[in-house]
Design a protein around this motif. Structure first.
Motif, PDB file in Angstrom:
ATOM      1  N   SER A 350       0.836  -1.195   0.000  1.00 33.72           N
ATOM      2  CA  SER A 350       0.000   0.000   0.000  1.00 33.72           C
ATOM      3  C   SER A 350       0.875   1.250   0.000  1.00 33.72           C
ATOM      4  O   SER A 350       1.704   1.445   0.894  1.00 33.72           O
ATOM      5  CB  SER A 350      -0.909   0.005   1.236  1.00 33.72           C
ATOM      6  OG  SER A 350      -1.451   1.287   1.458  1.00 33.72           O
ATOM      7  N   GLU A 351       0.694   2.114  -0.984  1.00 31.91           N
ATOM      8  CA  GLU A 351       1.483   3.344  -1.054  1.00 31.91           C
ATOM      9  C   GLU A 351       1.226   4.220   0.170  1.00 31.91           C
ATOM     10  O   GLU A 351       2.158   4.815   0.735  1.00 31.91           O
ATOM     11  CB  GLU A 351       1.131   4.111  -2.330  1.00 31.91           C
ATOM     12  CG  GLU A 351       1.942   5.404  -2.497  1.00 31.91           C
ATOM     13  CD  GLU A 351       1.541   6.197  -3.728  1.00 31.91           C
ATOM     14  OE1 GLU A 351       2.139   7.275  -3.945  1.00 31.91           O
ATOM     15  OE2 GLU A 351       0.622   5.763  -4.452  1.00 31.91           O
ATOM     16  N   PHE A 352      -0.024   4.297   0.590  1.00 37.51           N
ATOM     17  CA  PHE A 352      -0.375   5.130   1.731  1.00 37.51           C
ATOM     18  C   PHE A 352       0.300   4.638   3.004  1.00 37.51           C
ATOM     19  O   PHE A 352       0.925   5.413   3.741  1.00 37.51           O
ATOM     20  CB  PHE A 352      -1.896   5.139   1.911  1.00 37.51           C
ATOM     21  CG  PHE A 352      -2.379   5.933   3.089  1.00 37.51           C
ATOM     22  CD1 PHE A 352      -2.418   7.323   3.048  1.00 37.51           C
ATOM     23  CD2 PHE A 352      -2.774   5.297   4.257  1.00 37.51           C
ATOM     24  CE1 PHE A 352      -2.860   8.049   4.142  1.00 37.51           C
ATOM     25  CE2 PHE A 352      -3.216   6.013   5.351  1.00 37.51           C
ATOM     26  CZ  PHE A 352      -3.264   7.404   5.295  1.00 37.51           C
ATOM     27  N   VAL A 353       0.199   3.340   3.305  1.00 34.83           N
ATOM     28  CA  VAL A 353       0.815   2.789   4.514  1.00 34.83           C
ATOM     29  C   VAL A 353       2.337   2.908   4.427  1.00 34.83           C
ATOM     30  O   VAL A 353       3.004   3.203   5.439  1.00 34.83           O
ATOM     31  CB  VAL A 353       0.383   1.326   4.721  1.00 34.83           C
ATOM     32  CG1 VAL A 353       1.103   0.723   5.932  1.00 34.83           C
ATOM     33  CG2 VAL A 353      -1.130   1.234   4.921  1.00 34.83           C
ATOM     34  N   ALA A 354       2.902   2.707   3.235  1.00 33.20           N
ATOM     35  CA  ALA A 354       4.352   2.843   3.076  1.00 33.20           C
ATOM     36  C   ALA A 354       4.808   4.254   3.404  1.00 33.20           C
ATOM     37  O   ALA A 354       5.847   4.458   4.060  1.00 33.20           O
ATOM     38  CB  ALA A 354       4.756   2.467   1.645  1.00 33.20           C
ATOM     39  N   LEU A 355       4.033   5.258   2.989  1.00 30.72           N
ATOM     40  CA  LEU A 355       4.379   6.655   3.301  1.00 30.72           C
ATOM     41  C   LEU A 355       4.331   6.904   4.808  1.00 30.72           C
ATOM     42  O   LEU A 355       5.197   7.590   5.370  1.00 30.72           O
ATOM     43  CB  LEU A 355       3.421   7.604   2.575  1.00 30.72           C
ATOM     44  CG  LEU A 355       3.626   7.732   1.058  1.00 30.72           C
ATOM     45  CD1 LEU A 355       2.467   8.498   0.428  1.00 30.72           C
ATOM     46  CD2 LEU A 355       4.951   8.440   0.759  1.00 30.72           C
ATOM     47  N   LEU A 356       3.329   6.344   5.475  1.00 32.65           N
ATOM     48  CA  LEU A 356       3.232   6.512   6.931  1.00 32.65           C
ATOM     49  C   LEU A 356       4.435   5.883   7.630  1.00 32.65           C
ATOM     50  O   LEU A 356       5.015   6.484   8.551  1.00 32.65           O
ATOM     51  CB  LEU A 356       1.948   5.864   7.443  1.00 32.65           C
ATOM     52  CG  LEU A 356       0.608   6.528   7.097  1.00 32.65           C
ATOM     53  CD1 LEU A 356      -0.538   5.746   7.726  1.00 32.65           C
ATOM     54  CD2 LEU A 356       0.574   7.966   7.564  1.00 32.65           C
ATOM     55  N   MET A 357       4.810   4.687   7.213  1.00 38.06           N
ATOM     56  CA  MET A 357       5.940   4.001   7.845  1.00 38.06           C
ATOM     57  C   MET A 357       7.249   4.747   7.596  1.00 38.06           C
ATOM     58  O   MET A 357       8.073   4.903   8.508  1.00 38.06           O
ATOM     59  CB  MET A 357       6.029   2.567   7.327  1.00 38.06           C
ATOM     60  CG  MET A 357       4.919   1.655   7.836  1.00 38.06           C
ATOM     61  SD  MET A 357       5.159  -0.056   7.250  1.00 38.06           S
ATOM     62  CE  MET A 357       3.889  -0.919   8.178  1.00 38.06           C
ATOM     63  N   LYS A 358       7.452   5.221   6.367  1.00 39.80           N
ATOM     64  CA  LYS A 358       8.667   5.979   6.062  1.00 39.80           C
ATOM     65  C   LYS A 358       8.707   7.284   6.853  1.00 39.80           C
ATOM     66  O   LYS A 358       9.774   7.698   7.331  1.00 39.80           O
ATOM     67  CB  LYS A 358       8.735   6.267   4.567  1.00 39.80           C
ATOM     68  CG  LYS A 358       9.007   5.039   3.712  1.00 39.80           C
ATOM     69  CD  LYS A 358       8.948   5.369   2.228  1.00 39.80           C
ATOM     70  CE  LYS A 358       9.167   4.131   1.377  1.00 39.80           C
ATOM     71  NZ  LYS A 358       9.047   4.436  -0.076  1.00 39.80           N
ATOM     72  N   ALA A 359       7.560   7.937   7.026  1.00 32.18           N
ATOM     73  CA  ALA A 359       7.508   9.179   7.801  1.00 32.18           C
ATOM     74  C   ALA A 359       7.830   8.913   9.265  1.00 32.18           C
ATOM     75  O   ALA A 359       8.575   9.670   9.898  1.00 32.18           O
ATOM     76  CB  ALA A 359       6.133   9.812   7.667  1.00 32.18           C
ATOM     77  N   GLY A 360       7.260   7.831   9.812  1.00 38.60           N
ATOM     78  CA  GLY A 360       7.579   7.476  11.191  1.00 38.60           C
ATOM     79  C   GLY A 360       9.047   7.182  11.378  1.00 38.60           C
ATOM     80  O   GLY A 360       9.656   7.575  12.383  1.00 38.60           O
ATOM     81  N   ARG A 361       9.629   6.494  10.381  1.00 35.52           N
ATOM     82  CA  ARG A 361      11.066   6.178  10.437  1.00 35.52           C
ATOM     83  C   ARG A 361      11.900   7.454  10.364  1.00 35.52           C
ATOM     84  O   ARG A 361      12.917   7.590  11.066  1.00 35.52           O
ATOM     85  CB  ARG A 361      11.424   5.246   9.267  1.00 35.52           C
ATOM     86  CG  ARG A 361      12.860   4.747   9.278  1.00 35.52           C
ATOM     87  CD  ARG A 361      13.092   3.853  10.486  1.00 35.52           C
ATOM     88  NE  ARG A 361      14.345   3.136  10.382  1.00 35.52           N
ATOM     89  CZ  ARG A 361      15.532   3.626  10.755  1.00 35.52           C
ATOM     90  NH1 ARG A 361      15.608   4.850  11.260  1.00 35.52           N
ATOM     91  NH2 ARG A 361      16.620   2.894  10.648  1.00 35.52           N
ATOM     92  N   ALA A 362      11.484   8.424   9.544  1.00 36.49           N
ATOM     93  CA  ALA A 362      12.205   9.691   9.440  1.00 36.49           C
ATOM     94  C   ALA A 362      12.145  10.468  10.750  1.00 36.49           C
ATOM     95  O   ALA A 362      13.140  11.047  11.192  1.00 36.49           O
ATOM     96  CB  ALA A 362      11.630  10.525   8.299  1.00 36.49           C
ATOM     97  N   LEU A 363      10.993  10.448  11.397  1.00 36.20           N
ATOM     98  CA  LEU A 363      10.877  11.122  12.695  1.00 36.20           C
ATOM     99  C   LEU A 363      11.767  10.453  13.731  1.00 36.20           C
ATOM    100  O   LEU A 363      12.366  11.129  14.575  1.00 36.20           O
ATOM    101  CB  LEU A 363       9.417  11.103  13.166  1.00 36.20           C
ATOM    102  CG  LEU A 363       8.476  12.134  12.552  1.00 36.20           C
ATOM    103  CD1 LEU A 363       7.047  11.910  13.031  1.00 36.20           C
ATOM    104  CD2 LEU A 363       8.925  13.556  12.913  1.00 36.20           C
ATOM    105  N   ALA A 364      11.843   9.132  13.682  1.00 33.10           N
ATOM    106  CA  ALA A 364      12.710   8.413  14.625  1.00 33.10           C
ATOM    107  C   ALA A 364      14.166   8.779  14.421  1.00 33.10           C
ATOM    108  O   ALA A 364      14.978   8.671  15.355  1.00 33.10           O
ATOM    109  CB  ALA A 364      12.507   6.906  14.464  1.00 33.10           C
TER     110      ALA A 364
END
Length: 471
Positions: A350-364
């Motif tokens: 899912s492109e949407f879920v992938a964006l959320l996970m990448k954003a969370g990883r960037a914040l981390a």
């Protein structure tokens, strides 16, 4: 009887009203205070319909304020099978009712002296029309009616709206005229299931109060499994679990697990869900429930094993599968297990879920700029999905872009309750905002502007003020 409550059975005004009606009335309906036999029957029908939704052979019915027992022949005429008991405060009415209907049971009784849960259904037609000593006494009477009922109670009140409708009905000083919606609102605070009807008699409001029971369930063509599922979806998990007795199969096991989880029987819930998973290993809703329980128990190993071993032959379920991964990914990031989070993110379609996970990883990784860009893209894909907004608020707060941060918080209130928004905003960020707002530099001016922008916001203004330290 509650302290200070004056029972209608001890009210000389109410007793005298019915003594006069019994003595002076020229017809049976007039002798119990009704204007016509037809309207008396119409009221009976409207109240009894509240109980028809749950057919039950030989259910017990208490008729409060039974008068001369006129409900008895109406039950027979309409084919309703109840174990009937009529009670009234007036001995002369009870005596005549016994003569008329010797096979029925009639008692002189004060409802406050009856045991709670003594009858399946309780009906009260007209006994609440007259004023009690106080309005609180009337409400206490209604409460007691419902306490006596094991399943449901039904009664009618005199509607102020109906008497003011211009149809020639004059308000009476001896009647309790109510605003129907106000009564509904008050009762709704303590009774989970209420139906209000105003479509029967212009002057009456009819109420049906149910104990943990959905009226529509009684006549809906549902299987036993579907009935249990509806009860679970309504939040009546103990009833749903009981309804599953004797049912087998993965869906029944799944529903038992869900019910146990909501009843805080986590170990039992896990056993049922694991059994369901063994019988239907590709059922993603079962896996989702098991992952959720594992996260509650802080068993990240079990949750990760479930997520990584998910398998389904249906390509259309990829989105659901990825949505199950996302909560675990968030928890792993929050616990600092970045490599494990990356492993969970692998293979997300899912492109949407992938964006959320990448954003969370960037914040981390404290890359707030990249996180914001990813989250803006996610919101572009699904502007009505609330999940990107908490992360975006965190990114904006870290960048100290307070105006945008609070604007996003205001938008988030559409999706989440205020206490959850307060958690997302965070005390540390708000204290930093308050401190910066006291300085005259550009950051301080923006912080002050941000606070000013939400001061008049109905929810966010008071919320932010509570989060800020006292000056």
């Amino acid at each position: 009887m509650p302290d200070g409550v004056k029972s209608p059975g001890r009210s000389p005004e109410i007793f005298d009203f019915y003594s006069r009606a019994l003595r002076e009335g020229q017809t049976d309906h007039a002798r119990v205070g009704w204007e016509s036999a037809a309207l008396q029957k119409l009221r009976f029908e409207a109240l009894l319909q509240a109980f028809d939704t749950q057919p039950r052979s030989h259910a017990t019915l208490l008729d409060v304020g039974c008068g001369l027992g006129d409900l008895v022949p109406y039950l027979a005429a309409t084919g309703r099978d109840f174990e009937y008991t009529g009670v009234d405060i007036h001995p002369a009415m009870i005596a005549e009712a016994r003569q008329r209907y010797p096979d029925a049971r009639f008692e002189v009784a004060d409802v406050f002296e009856l045991a709670d849960g003594a009858y399946d259904f309780v009906l009260c037609s007209g006994a609440l029309s007259l004023r009690f000593a106080s309005e609180e006494d009337s409400y206490a009477f209604i409460d007691k009616l419902h306490q006596i009922a094991r399943l449901a109670s039904a009664f009618n009140l005199q509607s102020k709206d109906g008497f003011n409708s211009g149809r020639g009905h004059a308000l009476r000083s001896d009647f309790w005229h109510v605003a129907p919606v106000e009564v509904y609102t008050r009762l709704r605070a303590t009774v989970p299931n209420i139906v209000l009807r105003e479509d029967v008699v212009p002057t009456d409001a009819f109420y049906a109060l149910y104990h943990d029971f959905c009226p529509a369930l009684g006549r809906t063509a549902l299987t036993e499994l579907e009935r249990a599922e509806v009860l679970a979806q309504r939040g009546e998990h103990a009833l749903a679990f009981a309804a599953l007795d004797g049912l087998t199969g993965p869906r029944a096991a799944f529903l038992r697990g869900i019910c146990c989880a909501h009843l805080l029987r986590d170990d039992e819930a896990t056993l049922w869900l694991e059994r369901a998973n063994e019988e239907a290993p590709e059922s993603l809703d079962i896996i989702e429930a098991l992952v959720h329980l594992s996260l509650i128990d802080e068993d990240l190993d079990a949750a990760e094993a479930l997520v990584l071993n998910m398998r389904t032959t249906n390509a259309d379920l990829a989105e659901l599968r990825d949505n199950i991964r996302y909560p675990l990914h968030e928890v792993l990031l929050a616990s600092g297990a970045l490599e494990r989070a990356d492993r969970v993110a692998e293979g997300v379609e899912s492109e949407f879920v992938a964006l959320l996970m990448k954003a969370g990883r960037a914040l981390a990784s404290d890359d707030t700029s990249r996180a914001e860009n990813l989250l803006r893209r996610a919101l572009g894909l699904r502007p009505y999905d609330a999940r990107p907004r908490p992360l975006l608020i965190v990114a904006l707060a870290r960048a100290e872009r307070w105006v945008e941060c609070l604007r996003e918080a205001a938008d988030l209130l559409v999706y989440l309750p205020a206490n959850e928004v307060a958690r997302v905003l965070g005390l540390d960020a708000m204290r930093k905002l308050a401190k910066q707002s006291r300085y005259g530099n550009p950051q301080g001016r923006e912080a002050a502007e941000a606070l000013a922008s939400v001061r008049s916001h109905t929810i966010l203004g008071p919320l932010v003020q509570r989060l800020l330290p006292k000056p």
